[in-house]
Design a protein around this motif. Structure first.
Motif, PDB file in Angstrom:
ATOM      1  N   UNK A  58      -2.931 -15.767 -50.009  1.00 23.50           N
ATOM      2  CA  UNK A  58      -2.510 -14.674 -49.133  1.00 23.50           C
ATOM      3  C   UNK A  58      -1.315 -15.056 -48.271  1.00 23.50           C
ATOM      4  N   UNK A  59      -0.778 -14.049 -47.598  1.00 24.12           N
ATOM      5  CA  UNK A  59       0.389 -14.253 -46.733  1.00 24.12           C
ATOM      6  C   UNK A  59       0.075 -15.143 -45.534  1.00 24.12           C
ATOM      7  N   UNK A  60      -1.203 -15.445 -45.302  1.00 21.73           N
ATOM      8  CA  UNK A  60      -1.568 -16.369 -44.224  1.00 21.73           C
ATOM      9  C   UNK A  60      -1.206 -17.806 -44.587  1.00 21.73           C
ATOM     10  N   UNK A  61      -1.066 -18.070 -45.888  1.00 22.47           N
ATOM     11  CA  UNK A  61      -0.782 -19.424 -46.367  1.00 22.47           C
ATOM     12  C   UNK A  61       0.661 -19.608 -46.829  1.00 22.47           C
ATOM     13  N   UNK A  86      -0.514  -4.177 -47.411  1.00 20.80           N
ATOM     14  CA  UNK A  86      -1.251  -4.087 -46.144  1.00 20.80           C
ATOM     15  C   UNK A  86      -2.000  -2.764 -46.012  1.00 20.80           C
ATOM     16  N   UNK A  87      -1.438  -1.712 -46.586  1.00 19.70           N
ATOM     17  CA  UNK A  87      -2.076  -0.396 -46.496  1.00 19.70           C
ATOM     18  C   UNK A  87      -3.250  -0.260 -47.464  1.00 19.70           C
ATOM     19  N   UNK A  88      -3.295  -1.102 -48.483  1.00 19.85           N
ATOM     20  CA  UNK A  88      -4.243  -0.893 -49.575  1.00 19.85           C
ATOM     21  C   UNK A  88      -5.243  -2.020 -49.799  1.00 19.85           C
ATOM     22  N   UNK A  89      -4.845  -3.257 -49.497  1.00 13.78           N
ATOM     23  CA  UNK A  89      -5.675  -4.420 -49.851  1.00 13.78           C
ATOM     24  C   UNK A  89      -5.936  -5.265 -48.607  1.00 13.78           C
ATOM     25  N   UNK A  90      -7.189  -5.361 -48.162  1.00 10.75           N
ATOM     26  CA  UNK A  90      -7.483  -6.250 -47.030  1.00 10.75           C
ATOM     27  C   UNK A  90      -7.009  -7.672 -47.332  1.00 10.75           C
ATOM     28  N   UNK A  91      -6.309  -8.264 -46.386  1.00 10.26           N
ATOM     29  CA  UNK A  91      -5.756  -9.615 -46.536  1.00 10.26           C
ATOM     30  C   UNK A  91      -4.620  -9.672 -47.559  1.00 10.26           C
ATOM     31  N   UNK A  92      -4.309  -8.513 -48.162  1.00 10.48           N
ATOM     32  CA  UNK A  92      -3.178  -8.386 -49.097  1.00 10.48           C
ATOM     33  C   UNK A  92      -3.314  -9.256 -50.342  1.00 10.48           C
ATOM     34  N   UNK A 144      12.169  -7.773 -51.686  1.00 14.59           N
ATOM     35  CA  UNK A 144      11.113  -7.130 -52.469  1.00 14.59           C
ATOM     36  C   UNK A 144       9.738  -7.657 -52.085  1.00 14.59           C
ATOM     37  N   UNK A 145       9.654  -8.952 -51.817  1.00 10.16           N
ATOM     38  CA  UNK A 145       8.381  -9.530 -51.372  1.00 10.16           C
ATOM     39  C   UNK A 145       7.918  -8.876 -50.077  1.00 10.16           C
ATOM     40  N   UNK A 146       8.846  -8.706 -49.146  1.00  9.10           N
ATOM     41  CA  UNK A 146       8.491  -8.137 -47.842  1.00  9.10           C
ATOM     42  C   UNK A 146       8.118  -6.660 -47.964  1.00  9.10           C
ATOM     43  N   UNK A 147       8.821  -5.928 -48.826  1.00 10.36           N
ATOM     44  CA  UNK A 147       8.468  -4.517 -49.056  1.00 10.36           C
ATOM     45  C   UNK A 147       7.071  -4.419 -49.660  1.00 10.36           C
ATOM     46  N   UNK A 148       6.806  -5.295 -50.623  1.00 12.86           N
ATOM     47  CA  UNK A 148       5.512  -5.268 -51.307  1.00 12.86           C
ATOM     48  C   UNK A 148       4.388  -5.629 -50.342  1.00 12.86           C
ATOM     49  N   UNK A 149       4.673  -6.503 -49.394  1.00 16.31           N
ATOM     50  CA  UNK A 149       3.671  -6.872 -48.399  1.00 16.31           C
ATOM     51  C   UNK A 149       3.248  -5.649 -47.589  1.00 16.31           C
ATOM     52  N   UNK A 150       4.207  -4.827 -47.206  1.00 15.97           N
ATOM     53  CA  UNK A 150       3.876  -3.629 -46.432  1.00 15.97           C
ATOM     54  C   UNK A 150       3.025  -2.668 -47.259  1.00 15.97           C
ATOM     55  N   UNK A 151       3.317  -2.540 -48.545  1.00 14.73           N
ATOM     56  CA  UNK A 151       2.486  -1.707 -49.428  1.00 14.73           C
ATOM     57  C   UNK A 151       1.070  -2.269 -49.503  1.00 14.73           C
TER      58      UNK A 151
END
Length: 673
Positions: free
Chosen positions: A281-284, A268-274, A259-266
């Motif tokens: 963020x997913x960078x950390x 990415x399309x809507x929120x810069x840096x997610x 679910x985390x990975x699915x939400x990440x893809x959502x």
């Protein structure tokens, strides 16, 4: 002082089964070792063999020669040595092995004498013929190794942990200049027995010396010929490969993170840096190995989108000092929400909170509210410029996302260069670096804004000298207490260190997770807000103000701050002890205070090691970011659990680095700086 000679031997060799009972010139192989080593001048002679039935005869043989016997695990040889140390109260252990029937008691005595003379923890010969091996090890180090060594090679071969330790005093003895370790006279294969028999026939006596053997093999090298070539240290090399498999086996079971990975893809399309916050963020957090989104939090725990539960120490970047969804605070927030949160007129709670802050913060005579730390640090800079009539700012630490500060960092895209030039930076604990700025820009610096403490302790009277230097040059002193406020003390670091600034900025813990910040300070400066524009729609939003009032009230009534220090001290001490015990000071650094500290990694592989540590902590139910902001909701059980998990995962990091397996063990994306 008591010295024991401990001989390890068993019949279960895969390369040469029952070799200890094999016939060698009319005696069992074991008898040759017992006889020759038994002449050494030590206090105890001990055979350390296995508890297996096949080794019962070895125990009986040793006892018939007057030796003591220790029996234990067949493969965990280290535990047998530790048992010998404990049962016979040994200060030093001379370690020899049953596959050295030519062992010379004179070499044993020489090694022991040198070890005692030099006070060495670990002594070993280098360059001597393979088959005369002797090690001298302090008993205390064997006990420590038995407690801390985990790798198969460390358990089976006894001395690797002690030998690898950076804290042992090691003595490597050169008995002669020439390296003769390539000459193989230990008993590993049936072919070795043939060679040793040849030598014994030539020697013609049972009481020969190492020098006699050396002279013989030099005179008649043909005696060493064997049908099958021997692979040096084959057993140890095999156990090193077993180590690698063991290290892989230490990893936890991968988390369910779909679910985390699915939400990440959502996202990415809507929120810069997610994410709305860089540090979240997913960078950390490692994509594929760690949770990326949260569903809810309660106390010191977070639940992710897949239902995994984690003990958390970042605590909303330090905002939730009492804990997530802390009921006594939530109750007051809900009560206020029922009455409304934003109005056409100021609300009475604004005055109530302002009164509280002026009572507990040393420098606070007047107060204004914001929503984020950046709001109030930027307000402080604007106010200082208005008060002094100067434009430049000297800063030290992190102060938010606004142009005046972020322009000094590498994340300065979009900030005009002319704006960046107005802010100067100086080094913490380096008063000369601040003096240079005042010398270089006389009468131009409006304020010195500084985080009074991060994870580095202020040295001596550094903070007081910063204040004196600022005032000497006509500048204001601003403490950015967004992180330290309501954590080091209710009145912040200024109360803790006893240095009062002109202005101070608070946030994070003040509202226990609700968005509120405050700038406080001396009346004659703060009154300039009558002219300096600092105004926004939600500045007086009452749910957050109610949260701050309830948070401060609870902290005062329940003496929260001392408890944060006490629990944090136990965690900090425990983590430092683990790092020290595992000798990881070159890889892991622990910095800060009990109420707020960080665990970070060093060297070229720092980010990969941090990623691996985060990955394995997450599997064990701890969300690791490096920051440890202790909260009131962290219990003694939480701290104990954390130390147990860190104990396990630091071992994984240590072994992965030692065996160059870090990348091999990673399951997700490597973190970014």
């Amino acid at each position: 002082m008591k010295v024991g000679l401990v001989l390890q031997a068993r019949n279960g060799s895969t390369r040469f089964p029952k070799k200890m009972s094999a016939d060698l010139m009319g005696r069992k192989v074991l008898e040759w070792v017992l006889l020759r080593a038994g002449r050494a001048k030590v206090d105890e002679f001990i055979l350390a063999t296995s508890s297996l039935e096949e080794d019962k005869e070895l125990a009986q043989t040793a006892e018939s020669y007057g030796w003591r016997v220790i029996r234990g695990d067949a493969f965990d040889v280290l535990s047998r040595y530790a048992k010998a140390v404990e049962e016979f109260s040994l200060d030093y252990v001379v370690r020899i092995t049953g596959d050295c029937p030519l062992v010379d008691h004179r070499l044993i005595e020489f090694a022991l004498s040198e070890a005692l003379k030099k006070g060495a923890d670990y002594t070993v010969f280098t360059g001597i013929i393979n088959g005369f091996d002797v090690e001298v090890i302090k008993g205390g180090w064997l006990l420590k190794a038995n407690r801390l060594a985990r790798l198969p090679s460390e358990r089976e071969h006894v001395s690797p942990y002690v030998r690898k330790s950076k804290r042992t005093k090691k003595l490597f003895l050169k008995y002669h200049e020439e390296d003769l370790s390539h000459i193989h006279l230990s008993l590993d294969y049936p072919e070795d027995l043939v060679v040793i028999q040849r030598l014994l026939r030539e020697l013609g006596s049972e009481d020969f010396t190492y020098e006699d053997v050396l002279r013989l093999v030099r005179q008649k090298p043909e005696l060493l010929k064997r049908e099958k070539e021997v692979l040096p240290n084959e057993g140890y090399i095999k156990s090193l490969q077993e180590d690698r498999e063991f290290i892989k086996g230490l990893k936890g079971k991968p988390l369910k993170l779909e679910e985390s990975l699915k939400h990440l893809e959502r996202a990415k399309r809507l929120i810069p840096n997610c994410s709305q916050t860089f540090s979240k963020s997913y960078l950390q957090f490692s994509v594929g190995a760690s949770p990326l989104f949260v569903e809810e939090g309660r106390g010191a725990y977070l639940k992710d989108l897949d239902g995994n539960l984690y003990l958390d120490y970042t605590m909303g970047l330090g905002a939730c000092v009492l804990g997530y969804a802390f009921e006594p605070v939530l109750k007051e927030v809900k009560k206020q929400l029922d009455k409304g949160s934003v109005f056409t007129l100021p609300h009475r709670l604004e005055v109530e909170l302002a009164e509280i802050l002026t009572q507990i913060i040393p420098c606070a005579q007047m107060v204004r509210f914001g929503k984020n730390g950046s709001d109030v640090t930027s307000a402080a800079v604007r106010l200082a410029r208005a008060y002094t009539g100067r434009d430049m700012v000297a800063c030290c630490g992190y102060h938010g996302w606004q142009d005046w500060y972020i322009g000094t960092t590498t994340r300065n895209k979009g900030v005009p260069q002319e704006v960046s030039k107005l802010t100067l930076t100086f080094e913490y604990n380096n008063i000369q670096s601040l003096e240079r700025l005042f010398d270089e820009y006389p009468d131009r610096i409006a304020c010195v804004i500084i985080e009074p403490v991060g994870v580095e302790e202020p040295k001596g009277d550094f903070l007081q000298r910063v204040k004196e230097l600022a005032h000497k040059h006509g500048a204001l002193l601003v403490f950015d207490e967004v992180v330290t406020g309501f954590r080091f003390a209710l009145g912040g670091a200024q109360e803790y260190f006893g240095v009062e600034p002109d202005l101070a900025c608070f946030g994070k813990a003040m509202g226990n997770g609700m968005p509120i910040s405050a700038i406080v300070g001396r009346r004659e400066i703060m009154e300039l807000f009558e002219e300096v524009f600092f105004s926004f729609t939600f500045g007086g939003e009452t749910a957050s103000i109610a949260s701050a009032i309830a948070t401060i009230k609870y902290m005062r009534e329940h003496d929260v701050i001392p408890q944060l220090w006490e629990r944090g001290q136990r965690l900090l001490d425990g983590v430092k002890k683990l790092v020290e015990e595992k000798e990881l000071e070159d890889l892991v650094v622990v910095k800060g205070y009990p109420v707020r500290f960080v665990v970070d990694f060093l060297g070229e592989d720092a980010l990969k090691l941090k990623t691996l540590f985060q990955q394995e902590c997450a599997k064990r139910g701890i969300l690791f970011s490096g920051s440890h902001n202790i909260s009131f909701s962290h219990t003694e059980q939480d701290i104990q659990k954390t130390l147990e998990v860190y104990d396990q995962v630091l071992d994984i990091a240590k072994y992965a680095y030692e065996y160059k397996m870090v990348e091999e063990l990673l399951e997700g994306r490597v973190l970014e700086p």
